[in-house]
Design a protein around this motif. Structure first.
Motif, short mmCIF file in Angstrom:
data_model
loop_
_atom_site.label_atom_id
_atom_site.label_comp_id
_atom_site.label_asym_id
_atom_site.label_seq_id
_atom_site.Cartn_x
_atom_site.Cartn_y
_atom_site.Cartn_z
N GLY A 122 9.12 2.82 3.66
CA GLY A 122 7.83 3.23 3.12
C GLY A 122 7.26 2.26 2.10
N VAL A 123 5.96 2.00 2.20
CA VAL A 123 5.26 1.16 1.23
C VAL A 123 3.95 1.83 0.86
N ALA A 124 3.57 1.73 -0.40
CA ALA A 124 2.30 2.29 -0.87
C ALA A 124 1.79 1.41 -2.01
N TYR A 125 0.47 1.27 -2.09
CA TYR A 125 -0.14 0.39 -3.08
C TYR A 125 -1.11 1.18 -3.94
N LYS A 126 -1.04 0.96 -5.26
CA LYS A 126 -1.94 1.66 -6.18
C LYS A 126 -2.07 0.89 -7.48
N ASP A 127 -3.31 0.66 -7.88
CA ASP A 127 -3.61 0.05 -9.18
C ASP A 127 -2.87 -1.27 -9.40
N GLY A 128 -2.79 -2.07 -8.34
CA GLY A 128 -2.16 -3.39 -8.46
C GLY A 128 -0.67 -3.41 -8.28
N ASP A 129 -0.04 -2.23 -8.16
CA ASP A 129 1.41 -2.16 -8.03
C ASP A 129 1.81 -1.75 -6.62
N LEU A 130 2.93 -2.27 -6.15
CA LEU A 130 3.48 -1.90 -4.85
C LEU A 130 4.68 -0.97 -5.06
N TYR A 131 4.68 0.14 -4.32
CA TYR A 131 5.78 1.10 -4.36
C TYR A 131 6.51 1.06 -3.02
N VAL A 132 7.83 1.07 -3.07
CA VAL A 132 8.65 1.00 -1.86
C VAL A 132 9.65 2.15 -1.88
N ALA A 133 9.79 2.81 -0.74
CA ALA A 133 10.73 3.92 -0.62
C ALA A 133 11.98 3.47 0.10
N GLU A 134 13.12 3.54 -0.57
CA GLU A 134 14.42 3.42 0.08
C GLU A 134 14.91 4.84 0.40
N VAL A 135 16.15 4.94 0.86
CA VAL A 135 16.65 6.26 1.24
C VAL A 135 16.67 7.22 0.05
N ASN A 136 17.18 6.77 -1.07
CA ASN A 136 17.34 7.71 -2.20
C ASN A 136 16.53 7.35 -3.43
N ARG A 137 15.69 6.31 -3.34
CA ARG A 137 14.96 5.95 -4.54
C ARG A 137 13.59 5.34 -4.22
N ILE A 138 12.74 5.37 -5.25
CA ILE A 138 11.43 4.74 -5.21
C ILE A 138 11.45 3.60 -6.21
N ILE A 139 11.04 2.41 -5.75
CA ILE A 139 10.99 1.26 -6.64
C ILE A 139 9.55 0.76 -6.73
N ARG A 140 9.25 0.03 -7.81
CA ARG A 140 7.88 -0.43 -8.05
C ARG A 140 7.87 -1.92 -8.40
N PHE A 141 6.99 -2.65 -7.71
CA PHE A 141 6.72 -4.06 -8.02
C PHE A 141 5.40 -4.09 -8.78
N LYS A 142 5.45 -4.31 -10.07
CA LYS A 142 4.24 -4.30 -10.88
C LYS A 142 3.42 -5.57 -10.66
N ASP A 143 2.09 -5.39 -10.69
CA ASP A 143 1.15 -6.51 -10.58
C ASP A 143 1.56 -7.44 -9.44
N ILE A 144 1.77 -6.86 -8.27
CA ILE A 144 2.41 -7.59 -7.18
C ILE A 144 1.60 -8.78 -6.71
N LYS A 145 0.28 -8.69 -6.68
CA LYS A 145 -0.53 -9.79 -6.14
C LYS A 145 -0.39 -11.06 -6.97
N ASN A 146 -0.14 -10.90 -8.26
CA ASN A 146 0.03 -12.06 -9.13
C ASN A 146 1.48 -12.50 -9.25
N ASN A 147 2.35 -11.85 -8.49
CA ASN A 147 3.78 -12.19 -8.56
C ASN A 147 4.40 -12.29 -7.17
N LEU A 148 3.60 -12.64 -6.18
CA LEU A 148 4.13 -12.76 -4.83
C LEU A 148 5.21 -13.83 -4.73
N ASP A 149 5.08 -14.88 -5.52
CA ASP A 149 6.04 -15.98 -5.47
C ASP A 149 7.28 -15.73 -6.32
N ASN A 150 7.22 -14.71 -7.16
CA ASN A 150 8.35 -14.40 -8.03
C ASN A 150 8.44 -12.90 -8.26
#
Length: 399
Positions: A122-150
């Motif tokens: 699962g993937v979801a995008y909101k307010d510049g952040d990317l959220y990813v669903a694993e089996v037991n947890r939700i993780i967040r990549f903050k300000d993802i568009k400005n950090n695609l390379d890192n």
């Protein structure tokens, strides 16, 4: 596990913001996106796509092309406001960002944002952040568009069950700003003591200590849902149980009208089929919400979206596109198509095949399996295919 005490799927302010977000210039030409170089960046301009597009049947004046190739096990899709497409997968352990850098209508760049994850479907995008669903947890990549390379991520919540059977998750933000997260049944058919199984939950990602709330019960395995842009109501696909024969039970399209509703699993299927193993443990069929539409036995409907764009003819406005991934244990295969169905209020009717041809009926061999659908800013439609490892783009041009 906290229950919703009243109808709270839709907040007035949330609906307003949601509908406002839908008002965008669908006819604008694709704009190129400049992205930074980095070790995680790959050029996929000339990536090989082993597909048979000449086999795909579409309505008149529609066209399908490969938008991106070399996207292994491409599953759920999410898109940023400027067209960065995020892709999760189930059988791999990676999450991708895919970009059309030159605005020519085809992707040429792929970033690997993370690997070593646990079924990051699962993937979801909101307010510049990317959220990813694993089996037991939700993780967040903050300000993802400005950090695609890192890219880096933080854990939002890690208290979901670890069972992998139906443990992969589709996620999406509702009009209320909450992140909706299903928890599939940990089996083909069973009755679990843990109330979170066979449910749809939601969490407040802005809370320092998110607590899942159960929105819907009796949901065997949903891997796709969306909200009606006219009403704000939630609709979801649900995969029916196996081992009851070729034609029973139907998979379902369901409509949530209030929080806490029960959709029948494991006691009743497709609204009227009593389960031979667990049916006597539940109440009568009238105790549960029947599906708004039956989608065929074993068709495995996954991703679904309401169409809000202007590229397609007006008849498709507010119709739901559904990706039917296809059966795995039916004597004659079913699914392997994209369908459209008309939704008006609480009614869903007139389901039609929109795209077909991934399955060769004569040989019963499939070369592709549609998983998710995602509308682009120009109103074209992306379709992910986890078998072929590609993302297609469907466009319309009147002649």
């Amino acid at each position: 596990m906290k229950y919703l005490s009243k109808v709270s799927l839709v907040l007035g302010i949330g609906i307003s913001l949601f509908l406002l977000g839908c008002q965008q210039n669908q006819n604008a030409e694709a704009q190129g996106i400049i992205s930074a170089n980095g070790a995680s960046k790959d050029d996929i301009t000339n990536a090989n796509a082993e597909v048979k597009l000449d086999k795909i049947k579409l309505p008149e004046n529609f066209k399908i092309e490969v938008w991106a190739a070399d996207i292994p096990n491409a599953r759920s899709l999410a898109i940023s406001e400027d067209g960065v497409v995020f892709v999760g997968n189930r059988q791999e352990n990676k999450v991708f960002a895919v970009i059309d850098e030159d605005g020519d209508g085809k992707a040429n760049t792929k970033y690997t944002l993370a690997d070593g994850l646990n079924m990051p479907n699962g993937v979801a995008y909101k307010d510049g952040d990317l959220y990813v669903a694993e089996v037991n947890r939700i993780i967040r990549f903050k300000d993802i568009k400005n950090n695609l390379d890192n890219p880096s991520y933080e854990v939002v919540y890690d208290g979901y069950p670890t069972e992998s059977h139906h443990g992969w998750k589709f996620i999406s933000f509702g009009p209320d700003g909450k992140l909706y997260i299903p928890v599939g049944a940990p089996c083909n058919i069973c009755e679990s003591e843990n109330e979170v199984f066979a449910s749809i939950t939601r969490i407040d990602v802005d809370s320092p200590n998110p607590t899942p709330e159960i929105v819907a019960h009796g949901v065997r395995n949903t891997v796709g849902f969306d909200w009606d842009p006219k009403t704000g109501d939630m609709w979801f696909t649900d995969n029916g149980r196996d081992m009851m024969g070729d034609d029973v039970p139907n998979c379902e399209l369901n409509h949530v009208t209030k929080a806490g509703q029960h959709f029948g699993y494991p006691y009743w299927h497709e609204g009227s089929v009593k389960d031979p193993e667990f049916g006597d443990k539940g109440g009568p069929a009238s105790d549960y919400v029947a599906p708004a539409a039956k989608l065929g036995a074993h068709t495995a409907p996954l991703g679904m979206r309401f169409y809000k764009g202007n590229m397609f003819p007006g008849a498709y406005q507010n119709q739901v596109f559904i990706a039917k991934h296809g059966s795995w244990n039916r004597s004659k295969k079913s699914g392997y198509v994209l369908t459209s169905i008309k939704v008006e209020g609480s009614n869903a009717s007139g389901e039609k095949e929109f795209a077909s041809g991934w399955l060769d009926e004569a040989s019963q061999k499939a070369w592709g399996r549609p998983v998710d659908v995602q509308e682009m800013q120009d109103g074209s439609l992306l379709i992910s295919d986890d078998m072929a490892g590609v993302i297609y783009r469907v466009t319309y041009s009147a002649k």
